[in-house]
Design a protein around this motif. Structure first.
Motif: not given
Length: 135
Positions: A81-100
């Motif tokens: 879970v990510i919320r307003a004010g959070d900052t996320v770093f996804i490293p290079p070439d790491v498969e991921h998704w994000h959304g609501a």
């Protein structure tokens, strides 16, 4: 070289392409810097259920959540879970998704360096992966 100022409203918000997103997602440009800089940034608004496909970035990606609550997941892992004010770093070439989440919208500003290539889009996130209980 002089300043580059993009005025609010000068550039159109567009619907995210169905080849890379599920659900209702709107994208507003923030910046594509001129060389030698290589930052690309967009403001993305996801309606409940909206999300990216699996993807990765050659130099990684940073997300700054600006409103709502959403999810981010790495391939093979439960979403977080990510919320307003959070900052996320996804490293290079790491498969991921994000959304609501399925019931709440979320907006974030996405930043990535892309000197040698753009986002690599993969397959859609399955309902099984999307609805995994968050970690």
């Amino acid at each position: 070289m002089s300043l580059i100022i993009h005025r609010n409203g000068d550039r159109a918000t567009v619907s995210a392409p169905a080849e890379a997103f599920t659900g209702t997602v709107l994208i507003s440009p923030v910046i594509v810097t001129p060389k030698p800089a290589s930052i690309r940034s967009v403001d993305v608004s996801f309606a409940p259920g909206g999300r990216t496909f699996w993807h990765h970035h050659p130099m990684g990606q940073t997300l700054r959540v600006t409103s709502g609550m959403g999810l981010v997941a790495l391939r093979g892992e439960a979403p977080q879970v990510i919320r307003a004010g959070d900052t996320v770093f996804i490293p290079p070439d790491v498969e991921h998704w994000h959304g609501a989440t399925p019931t709440t919208g979320m907006s974030h500003i996405a930043f990535q360096e892309e000197p040698e290539g753009e986002t690599v889009w993969l397959d859609a996130v399955s309902e099984d992966d999307y609805t995994l209980t968050p970690a």
